[in-house]
Design a protein around this motif. Structure first.
Motif, PDB file in Angstrom:
ATOM      1  N   ALA A  98       0.829  -1.199   0.000  1.00 57.37           N
ATOM      2  CA  ALA A  98       0.000   0.000   0.000  1.00 57.37           C
ATOM      3  C   ALA A  98       0.862   1.246   0.000  1.00 57.37           C
ATOM      4  O   ALA A  98       0.543   2.241  -0.675  1.00 57.37           O
ATOM      5  N   ALA A  99       1.985   1.182   0.652  1.00 58.63           N
ATOM      6  CA  ALA A  99       2.862   2.359   0.722  1.00 58.63           C
ATOM      7  C   ALA A  99       3.473   2.656  -0.643  1.00 58.63           C
ATOM      8  O   ALA A  99       3.623   3.820  -1.027  1.00 58.63           O
ATOM      9  N   ILE A 100       3.843   1.596  -1.385  1.00 57.34           N
ATOM     10  CA  ILE A 100       4.430   1.825  -2.715  1.00 57.34           C
ATOM     11  C   ILE A 100       3.427   2.526  -3.628  1.00 57.34           C
ATOM     12  O   ILE A 100       3.751   3.460  -4.377  1.00 57.34           O
ATOM     13  N   THR A 101       2.182   2.047  -3.625  1.00 56.58           N
ATOM     14  CA  THR A 101       1.144   2.690  -4.458  1.00 56.58           C
ATOM     15  C   THR A 101       0.973   4.145  -4.068  1.00 56.58           C
ATOM     16  O   THR A 101       0.890   5.043  -4.923  1.00 56.58           O
ATOM     17  N   ILE A 102       0.923   4.364  -2.775  1.00 53.64           N
ATOM     18  CA  ILE A 102       0.757   5.738  -2.315  1.00 53.64           C
ATOM     19  C   ILE A 102       1.956   6.573  -2.718  1.00 53.64           C
ATOM     20  O   ILE A 102       1.821   7.735  -3.165  1.00 53.64           O
ATOM     21  N   LYS A 158       3.903   6.197  -5.299  1.00 57.98           N
ATOM     22  CA  LYS A 158       3.911   6.459  -6.752  1.00 57.98           C
ATOM     23  C   LYS A 158       3.096   7.716  -7.061  1.00 57.98           C
ATOM     24  O   LYS A 158       3.577   8.639  -7.726  1.00 57.98           O
ATOM     25  N   PHE A 159       1.880   7.722  -6.583  1.00 61.11           N
ATOM     26  CA  PHE A 159       1.052   8.889  -6.845  1.00 61.11           C
ATOM     27  C   PHE A 159       1.565  10.110  -6.121  1.00 61.11           C
ATOM     28  O   PHE A 159       1.505  11.230  -6.642  1.00 61.11           O
ATOM     29  N   GLN A 160       2.116   9.891  -4.994  1.00 58.73           N
ATOM     30  CA  GLN A 160       2.638  11.014  -4.238  1.00 58.73           C
ATOM     31  C   GLN A 160       3.847  11.616  -4.945  1.00 58.73           C
ATOM     32  O   GLN A 160       3.972  12.843  -5.055  1.00 58.73           O
ATOM     33  N   ARG A 161       4.732  10.770  -5.445  1.00 54.40           N
ATOM     34  CA  ARG A 161       5.923  11.268  -6.133  1.00 54.40           C
ATOM     35  C   ARG A 161       5.550  11.994  -7.431  1.00 54.40           C
ATOM     36  O   ARG A 161       6.154  13.011  -7.780  1.00 54.40           O
ATOM     37  N   MET A 162       4.557  11.421  -8.131  1.00 53.03           N
ATOM     38  CA  MET A 162       4.108  12.091  -9.367  1.00 53.03           C
ATOM     39  C   MET A 162       3.583  13.485  -9.019  1.00 53.03           C
ATOM     40  O   MET A 162       3.917  14.479  -9.697  1.00 53.03           O
ATOM     41  N   TYR A 163       2.806  13.556  -8.037  1.00 55.66           N
ATOM     42  CA  TYR A 163       2.238  14.840  -7.637  1.00 55.66           C
ATOM     43  C   TYR A 163       3.329  15.785  -7.197  1.00 55.66           C
ATOM     44  O   TYR A 163       3.339  16.959  -7.580  1.00 55.66           O
ATOM     45  N   VAL A 164       4.278  15.259  -6.530  1.00 54.72           N
ATOM     46  CA  VAL A 164       5.361  16.109  -6.037  1.00 54.72           C
ATOM     47  C   VAL A 164       6.221  16.623  -7.176  1.00 54.72           C
ATOM     48  O   VAL A 164       6.592  17.798  -7.231  1.00 54.72           O
ATOM     49  N   VAL A 165       6.535  15.752  -8.143  1.00 52.62           N
ATOM     50  CA  VAL A 165       7.380  16.167  -9.276  1.00 52.62           C
ATOM     51  C   VAL A 165       6.652  17.210 -10.125  1.00 52.62           C
ATOM     52  O   VAL A 165       7.231  18.209 -10.570  1.00 52.62           O
TER      53      VAL A 165
END
Length: 1852
Positions: A817-821, A823-830
């Motif tokens: 669950a952390a990896i999925t979170i 991924k989206f978190q990193r995309m949003y951050v970038v």
């Protein structure tokens, strides 16, 4: 085992120490044979090397194990030597506060210098009858042993008390005598012990003095023989005195005094009766001032003189003799002041009219010239003639002193003789116990003849002591059949031979005294020549030729020869004695009258301490011609003879030894000085006893004790059936050297140290066993702990691993669950970062471009401004350069001009130095001088003009002065006026200021008023607002208060309920106390009633004293079996007449209560007298009335009247006889009592005389009544006529009225009916209608009724006379007691007398008040009873009157025989009553009470059957309305029960049976009394059986009192049965075997705790309790009463057990506490089995339980002390401290209680208020109650067994 083998590492030894005598140390390494030093470590931790003696190589003594320290008997110690004895005594004295210790047969008593509570009567009772070794050491134990041996062996006894001055010898002797007086009682003469003690003040005053060691030192020894009769009761005493220090009369050392009596006389010189003695201050007399210390701190000699005079009075020395004694003593003082004047070297004279000698002669009643002559001369008689020779001054002084000593010694003897006369017994003495109070061995810096005599006496006593100890040892060995080996003990016979043998010290001294020119020096040379280097015990000091040394048994003593000859001669010139014998003073010749007889040791007069004996054991026969030589015996010879007589007396008795030790010289309480103690131990023979014991086999064990103690050293196969063989086998294995032990018949004997070796082996074995047990238990515990830990670890691992797996799975899910979170978190951050960077870049570019443009603009602007600045700067620089150039030019010009000026100046200076210059200057000066001359002239002119002006000014000044003077006067006047005006101005100004102030004040007040008005207005407004607020608050508070009021009401209700419960409990306690007091009085009354019955039987033997007999109880049983006689069982019949004569102070309270009872009885007798007087007046009126109506009747009843006349004559003679007896009693009372008590004016005499007079008057009234009745009957006999028969019906009516009860009326009615039923033929033979015969028969019947009435009156009269006689006897006895009480009160001091009288008056008023209340209650009951009977009488009389009226009709009389009256009968229905005839009453009481055996016939009866039978008989008498029958039956029943209990009062079954039946009888009287309170549980049928005619409430009270007496007797019976079992079963017997091993014991063996045959155990006690309980249940005793009996039994068990525990040190241990708790638990189990736990019995054992807990709890820290204080609330402080002091470890693993811990306990318990008494009152009896217990048994169903023999009674 060799002794050296015991000196191993850690072994403890004693080493000598100069300060502490012996000091304890511990070995640091093993001792090996050949070692010269021992490596030791002291207790304080210091290491040292102890060097052994190279010659003897003697090892230091070993120290005993700790468990043996503090033992009661020093011979119980394994190592017997001086340090062990000293340490044991110190531990007991300091740590345990125990002052007594046994040392074999010796009791060592250490003076505590403090009052100890160990001498009370309860302690005496505890020691009475006990074996000497069964209780802790005590002087009472020694006294009991002597008393017991005297009774058992029929041999006289002696108690030898010795010790230094101040060691407590006299106190020990006094307590021994008190013990004898208490346990034996006095036979004929009461208070012998008190008389002996009363002799102490006078004996101390004439025989005691202050010394450097003691302020009240006895300077004589005494031997008191206490005489006993055949029953071993004290009958008298005799005192012998020894060794009076006569030289003290004439000489006292520094800081010492003469005998107390001299200082008492001087202190009382101001008394009127002593004026003739012409005494003064003690410093005035030579004989009282030599010591320089005439006053003793804390002692008032004047008060002591009062005590001495009172003692003389008590001992029978009259006042005249007392004044004679004081005259002689005063004469001795004046004789000491007589001085002599020398004529030449060989003669002297007394000064003429010498005042001291004049006073001496006046006091002694002798001629002055004759005494003065013989004081300075002596008579020498030769074979042919007599010479009178003058003597020198020195010889005269010595003769004067010798005369004074001789007078004092004879006076001392005279006083002792009078004391012995006062103590002399009138009954023949059967045996005696002697108490020898004599000082011990003495040694001072200077020792003279006195110390020599004392030490010689102690040598003899020590020899007797050694021989006695040696004899006892030999007897013990022979009894046990031990091979007898000679014990090498110190025999002081050589020392005695050195003193008393031929050519000994005394022999040589007597020989030298016979020499004409003998001197001390020549005697010393004879001693040296005779004994020096020939006797090892005699030595010569190195530096002296006038002294010698004797090696006594205690120490070496150096004696100074100076004065030996003079003191041994004790020369008293016969001429001086002859002058005194011729005195007119009567007492003085009495002192010397015995000198002409054979001189006994009593009259011996040594110069040292006078040996005095009143009578020798074997008096020598007098020889003719011996009297003249007896006076010339030397003091040494007399002393030796006296000592031999004393030794003969002691050798003829069995001795008991008490050695008193003085612990310190400063009289500090419980302070132990080792040096002083060891000196006395060596001197008194204690160490010699130890040495003799240690030389043989000091340790002795019975085989059973040895087996019990050392069973742990045996294997199972070693244990045989034969204990003796078992012990032999074990000892042979344990101790290889067979010389170290011996086997006797009953004991094993060990050498010294062997018991310690066995204890060491036992301790090692126990330690090894403990280690093995500890090893096994610790291994088992560790394995168990490991398995528990392993199991717990596996469980924990399982749970942890599951938890970890669950956590890992959860981790994986969370990671995905952390990896999925992420991924989206990193995309949003970038994306967010990119947008931010883009926006930031654009913004940066805009800013950068703007910044570059602004920079360029700024640069251009700076360039422009720089050009402007440069322009201005350059101009300023050009101007500054020009100014600088201009200033330089000007400067150059100035420099040049200056140079030119200098040159010009130089030129001018050169010119000025030339001549022309000077001239020019002179011309100017001349001009100036001229000018000055002119100026001076002008000034002179001015001066002259000024002088003229000054003269003129002087003239004007004088004129002006006069003018000013007149102006000053005028101004002064004006000034005064101005001052006055100023004062007026000031006053006006003050008034103005005052007015201004008032104005300002008024203005200020006005302003303040305005301000207050404003403020008040503001405050009012504020108050209104506040009130509004408070109103709202008050409403809320009101509601809150209402709630609180409800809460408080509820709390108050609860508190009131609690208080009510507490008050109820308190009232119950008060009720119990009152009930206890009442029951004690009842018990005393019953005892006095028995005494009264016995005294009636013994009345004829009152004058003669019966021969006493004695029955001594067994020594192994306690003497507490008898409450009144202690260890002697004396029959009441023999003892009670003697008790009547004893004015004992202990019975004072009893006599007072009896006197109050007598007053009550006297008031009752007066009331009865008044009632009898009223009845007599009424009968006189009736008799006169009857006489007037019967004057004319013919004498037709002559025979009956003659019979009545004879009866009256008998009554008259009986009254005369009683009157004579009263007169005789009054006369005997007047003659037999003491005149001071029974004098006609004495209050007690008046009371008794008034009572006797009233009784006499009552008897006179009785006599007159009889005479009146007799004359009345005679007149009736003469006046009876046949014609007056039934015509006057009032005569019969009066006869009917005379009848007292309805039974007599019914009997008269039946008699009249039978008379009326006579045949008509007989009637017609007399007259027609038969009236004459009817009248005759009626009169005859009336005569018979009168006869029966008179007989009943005569019986009642006789009963009343008998009761009066008994009351007179009791009054006489009680008056005797009261007179004794009054006599004792008169001897009290005034304050105590006032207090006693007030107490008596309060008690009297209280008793009178109680009596009045009782009388009021009785009268109320009587009124109710009479009202009830009045109704019955009225009904019966009404019926009888109707029947009588019918009988008067003639027709009815004739027809009645034709129609007989039919009496209806019911069917046979028993009413629960038993009918018996009056004459069968005694038979009923005999068969049902006296001869009924509870164990035989009564065992099969219904419980309480005798009570039911008696009550059914009472019911029948009540049914018949026969009060005489009821009274007689109840009285006979009560007396019968008392007779049975008196006859078989020691049988538990009998007492229990009659207690049960008495209670049942009492319950029946209550149940069927008809009172509503007792009828609640009755059935209707039972209510029908209630008593109808009589109220027996008073008899219920009598029966209740009887039940109380039976209950108390039951308690005494069960106490006597349980007493021998308690100590053995509860304390000594080991219920849990092996818990407490037997410790080593000494010579005084204790009772074995092993259950031998005949020994009581706990099972014995429980079996006895079961027996008691089953008997009480079988007899049907009330359950509540059984509970009270059980509670009393358990209290006795607990009290006796605790008392013995407090008196036995060997019982105070941890293991014994466990045994006691186990025994108590068994008793509690018994209570549970019997369902008696709620009886309160367990609570009575609470003190014993707490004492057992105290033995077991930890006793170290403050927390332990706090726990003990809270736990032991049922024990007193004294008991707690006593148990802690007595606590003794049995094994080495236990620890002693520290002294500091005991002090902590005492501090914590300091505020506790409890009784200081140590022991519990084992005689206390709880008050008993008899709760009402109705019976459900129907009376009509009760059957009477034939076995009772009651066939003469029938059921109704």
């Amino acid at each position: 085992m060799a002794a050296s083998e015991l000196y191993t590492k850690y072994a403890r030894v004693w080493i000598p120490d100069p300060e502490e005598v012996w000091k304890s140390a511990e070995l640091l390494k093993d001792y090996k044979p050949g070692d010269k030093v021992l490596q030791l470590r002291l207790e304080e931790g210091k290491d040292l090397e102890y060097s052994l003696d190279p010659k003897t190589k003697e090892l230091p003594p070993l120290r005993n194990p700790d468990i043996l320290v503090g033992e009661n008997d020093l011979t119980a110690l394994s190592y017997l030597h001086e340090p062990a004895v000293l340490h044991n005594l110190k531990v007991r004295f300091i740590d345990s506060k125990l002052i007594y210790t046994y040392c074999g047969i010796v009791l060592v008593a250490i003076n505590p210098y403090e009052q100890l509570p160990i001498y009370g009567e309860d302690i005496i009772n505890a020691y009475s009858g006990q074996n000497m070794g069964d209780m802790d050491p005590h002087i009472f134990a020694v006294a009991e042993e002597a008393y017991k041996q005297m009774a058992r062996d029929e041999r006289n006894q002696s108690i030898i008390v010795s010790g230094e001055s101040g060691a407590g010898k006299t106190v020990s002797a006094k307590y021994a005598m008190r013990y004898f007086a208490t346990v034996s009682g006095s036979a004929s003469e009461a208070n012998v012990e008190e008389k002996v003690l009363a002799s102490n003040p006078i004996m101390e005053s004439i025989g005691n003095a202050k010394t450097t060691r003691n302020d009240n030192s006895s300077r004589f020894g005494k031997y008191i023989e206490i005489g006993f009769d055949k029953r071993y009761r004290i009958i008298g005493a005799n005192m012998r005195t020894y060794l009076l220090e006569k030289s003290r009369v004439v000489f006292q050392a520094e800081e010492e005094r003469n005998y107390h009596i001299f200082y008492q006389l001087c202190a009382s010189a101001a008394l009127p009766e002593f004026k003739t003695l012409r005494l003064g201050n003690a410093n005035y007399f030579h004989y009282t001032k030599q010591g320089g210390s005439p006053v003793i701190d804390g002692v008032d000699d004047a008060k002591e003189m009062v005590n001495t005079r009172q003692a003389c009075t008590l001992l029978g020395i009259s006042d005249s003799y007392q004044m004679g004694i004081f005259r002689i003593l005063a004469g001795i003082l004046h004789l000491g002041n007589v001085e002599f004047a020398s004529r030449d070297s060989d003669s002297c004279t007394v000064p003429p009219k010498h005042e001291p000698l004049t006073i001496f002669c006046d006091l002694m009643g002798v001629e002055y010239e004759e005494m003065a002559h013989w004081l300075c001369h002596r008579k020498l008689a030769t074979a042919t003639e007599t010479y009178i020779k003058p003597i020198s001054k020195l010889h005269a002084i010595n003769a004067r002193d010798a005369l004074a000593k001789h007078i004092y010694a004879n006076l001392f003897n005279w006083i002792v003789d009078h004391v012995n006369k006062a103590l002399h017994a009138t009954v023949k003495q059967h045996s005696f116990i002697g108490v020898l109070d004599i000082y011990g061995f003495e040694t001072f810096e200077i020792n003279s003849f006195e110390q020599f005599c004392i030490n010689y006496a102690n040598e003899k006593l020590q020899q007797q002591f050694n021989m006695h100890v040696f004899k006892l040892e030999q007897e013990e060995y022979m009894k046990e059949q031990i091979p007898w080996t000679l014990i090498d003990f110190y025999d002081n016979q050589p020392c005695i031979n050195l003193i008393e043998a031929k050519m000994g010290v005394l022999d040589l001294l007597d020989e030298e005294c016979k020499m004409p020119k003998g001197s001390d020096d020549s005697w010393a040379q004879k001693l040296y020549n005779t004994h020096l280097n020939k006797c090892a015990l005699f030595e010569k000091p190195r530096m002296s030729n006038k002294a010698f040394i004797i090696k006594h048994f205690a120490d070496k003593v150096e004696y100074q020869c100076e004065g030996f000859l003079e003191k041994n001669k004790d020369t008293v010139y016969e001429e001086q004695i002859r002058v005194l014998k011729s005195s007119k003073f009567k007492l003085l010749p009495e002192l010397f009258q015995d000198e002409e007889k054979v001189l006994s040791p009593t009259s011996a007069a040594p110069s040292g301490r006078v040996p005095l004996t009143r009578m020798p054991v074997k008096p020598a026969k007098a020889r003719p011609g011996q009297a003249s030589k007896e006076h010339k015996k030397t003091v040494g010879l007399q002393f030796r003879n006296s000592l031999h007589l004393l030794m003969e007396t002691l050798n003829a008795t069995t001795p008991h030894y008490v050695r008193c030790i003085k612990p310190n010289d400063f009289k500090f309480p419980f302070t132990f000085d080792e040096k002083r103690a060891v000196q006395q131990l060596r001197a008194c023979g204690v160490l010699e006893t130890i040495r003799i014991s240690a030389a043989g086999f000091p340790s002795r064990w019975t085989y059973q004790e040895f087996f019990s103690r050392y069973r742990v050293l045996m294997k199972q196969r070693d244990v045989l059936g034969d204990r003796k063989q078992t012990c032999k086998n074990v000892l042979e294995k344990l101790i290889q050297d067979k010389d170290k032990y011996q086997f006797g018949k009953t004991k094993i004997f060990f050498r010294a140290g062997q018991v310690a070796y066995l204890e060491k082996i036992r301790a090692d074995k126990l330690r090894a066993a403990c280690i093995r047990i500890q090893k096994t238990i610790r291994g088992w515990l560790m394995r168990k702990k490991y398995m528990r830990m392993r199991k717990a670890a596996i469980t924990i691992q399982r749970h942890v691993r599951g938890y970890q797996a669950r956590c890992y799975a959860k981790f994986l899910r969370r990671t995905r669950a952390a990896i999925t979170i992420q991924k989206f978190q990193r995309m949003y951050v970038v994306r967010k970062r990119y947008q931010c960077m883009r926006d930031a870049t654009i913004a940066l570019q805009a800013l950068l471009r703007g910044y570059m443009v602004r920079n360029r603009y700024q640069m251009m602007l700076r360039e422009h401004k720089s050009v402007v600045i440069q322009k201005h700067v350059r101009g300023w620089l050009a101007r500054r350069r020009y100014g600088r150039t201009l200033r330089a030019i000007v400067y150059l010009q100035c420099c040049y001009r200056r140079m030119m000026a200098k040159r010009e100046l130089k030129k001018l200076k050169i010119e000025a130095r030339s001549v022309e210059r000077y001239k020019k200057l002179h011309i100017g000066l001349e001009n100036k001088i001229m000018q000055l001359q002119r100026k001076i002239d002008e000034q002179n002119k001015e001066y002259k003009s000024l002088l003229e002006k000054m003269n003129s000014l002087e003239v004007t000044y004088t004129t002006e002065t006069e003018k000013l003077r007149s102006d000053v006067e005028r101004l002064r006047l004006s000034e005064e006026e101005a001052r006055n005006a100023t004062n007026r101005v000031l006053s006006l100004q003050e008034e103005i200021a005052k007015l201004r102030r008032e104005l300002h004040q008024t203005q200020a007040e006005k302003k303040s008023i305005e301000e207050r008005a404003d403020k008040y207005k503001h405050e009012t407004e504020q108050l209104v607002s506040e009130l509004k607020e408070q109103n709202s608050l008050l409403k809320t508070e009101k509601e809150e208060l209402n709630r609180r009021i409800h809460d408080q009401a509820r709390e108050i209700t609860e508190s009131m309920e609690r208080k009510l419960v507490e008050e109820t409990k308190q009232l119950e306690l008060d009720l119990n106390d009152e009930r206890l007091r009442y029951q004690n009085l009842l018990n005393e009354f019953s005892r006095l009633e028995e005494r009264y019955d016995d005294l009636k039987d013994e009345m004829n033997l009152m004058v003669s004293i019966p021969k006493p007999g004695h029955k001594r109880t067994d020594s192994t049983h306690s003497s507490n079996e008898s409450e009144y006689t202690f260890s002697s069982e004396i029959t009441e019949a023999e003892d009670l007449p003697l008790r009547m004569e004893e004015p004992s102070e202990k019975k004072a309270a009893l006599d007072m209560s009896l006197f109050l009872k007598l007053q009550k009885r006297v008031s009752e007798l007066e009331q009865e007298k008044q009632s009898l007087q009223d009845e007599l007046d009424r009968k006189e009126e009736q008799a006169l009335r009857a006489k007037a109506k019967e004057e004319e009747r013919p004498p037709i009843r002559g025979a009956e009247l003659e019979y009545e006349s004879l009866k009256r004559q008998e009554l008259e003679s009986e009254n005369k006889k009683l009157k004579n007896e009263l007169n005789e009693l009054q006369k005997a009372l007047t003659e037999t009592r003491a005149p001071e008590v029974t004098a006609p004016g004495a209050p007690a005499y008046r009371v008794l005389l008034d009572q006797l007079t009233s009784v006499s008057e009552e008897l006179e009234v009785r006599k007159e009544e009889v005479l009146i009745l007799r004359s009345q009957l005679v007149s009736q006999k003469e006046a009876i006529q046949p014609k007056h028969t039934m015509t006057d019906a009032t005569i019969l009516l009066e006869d009917v009225q005379k009848m007292k009860d309805k039974g007599e009326i019914a009997q008269a009615y039946i008699g009249l009916k039978e008379t009326n039923r006579q045949s008509p033929q007989d009637c017609h033979m007399l007259n027609e209608d038969g009236e004459l015969w009817l009248a005759y028969e009626g009169l005859k019947q009336a005569n018979r009724l009168l006869e029966s009435q008179l007989q009943s009156q005569r019986k009642s009269h006789e009963n009343e006379l008998e009761s009066l006689r008994g009351e007179i006897q009791s009054l006489k006895e009680e008056n005797n007691r009261q007179q004794q009480l009054l006599a004792q009160n008169l001897q009290l001091p005034p304050e105590a007398r006032i207090e006693a009288s007030l107490q008596h008056e309060i008690t009297r008023l209280t008793n009178e008040n109680l009596d009045l209340m009782e009388q009021l209650e009785k009268q109320d009951k009587t009124v109710r009873k009479l009202k009830k009977q009045l109704k019955v009488f009225a009904k019966k009389i009404g019926e009888l009157e109707v029947g009588q009226m019918e009988n008067i009709s003639p027709g009815q009389i004739i027809d009645e025989p034709i129609r007989p009256v039919n009496i209806p009968r019911k069917e046979k229905d028993f009413q629960g009553m038993l009918e018996y005839k009056k004459e069968d009453e005694q038979k009923l009481v005999k068969n049902l009470i006296l001869e009924l055996k509870p164990r035989g016939v009564a065992v099969n009866l219904i419980p309480g059957l005798p009570a039911y039978i008696l009550f059914m008989c009472v019911r029948h008498a009540d049914y018949l309305n026969d009060d005489q029958k009821v009274r007689s039956l109840l009285t006979s029943t009560i007396n019968g029960i008392k007779k049975v209990l008196k006859k078989r009062g020691d049988d538990f079954e009998t007492v229990s049976f009659w207690l049960s039946n008495t209670c049942r009888f009492l319950h029946c009287l209550k149940q069927y009394s008809g009172e509503e309170g007792f009828m609640k549980h009755n059935t209707p049928r039972q209510n029908e059986h209630c008593l109808t005619n009589f109220d027996l409430a008073e008899y219920r009270q009598v029966l209740s009192d009887l039940a109380i007496q039976i209950y108390q007797q039951l308690v005494r019976v069960l106490e006597n049965i349980l007493q021998p079992m308690i100590v053995s079963g509860m304390l000594e017997h080991e219920t849990i075997q092996g818990v407490s091993g037997v410790k080593p014991t000494g010579l005084r063996k204790r009772t074995s705790s092993i259950a031998d045959e005949g020994t009581y155990t706990l099972d014995s006690i429980i079996r006895q309790l079961n027996s008691f309980h089953s008997v009480m249940c079988q007899h049907g005793m009330d359950p509540e009463l059984i509970k009270q009996v059980v509670k009393q039994m358990f209290y006795i068990i607990g009290a006796v057990t605790l008392n013995n525990l407090l008196l036995r040190k060997d019982m105070c241990s941890w293991s014994k506490g466990m045994q006691i708790r186990y025994n108590v638990s068994q008793l509690e189990e018994w209570l549970r089995d019997k369902n008696l736990m709620n009886s309160g019995a367990k609570e009575t054992l609470e003190p014993l339980i707490q004492a057992a807990q105290l033995l077991q709890v930890k006793k170290k820290t403050d927390e332990d002390a706090e726990a003990i204080c809270s736990m032991c609330n049922a024990l007193t402080t004294a008991q707690i401290v006593k148990v802690l002091n007595l606590y003794t470890p049995v094994n080495e693993f236990e620890e002693r209680v520290l002294v500091s811990f005991i002090r902590t306990i005492q501090v914590r318990l300091r505020d506790r208020k409890d009784s200081p008494q140590l022991l519990m009152d084992a005689k206390h009896i709880f008050p008993v109650t008899f709760p009402f217990n109705p019976s459900s048994l129907a009376l009509e169903t009760i059957q009477i067994p034939a076995s009772l023999g009651l066939g003469f009674i029938s059921r109704v």
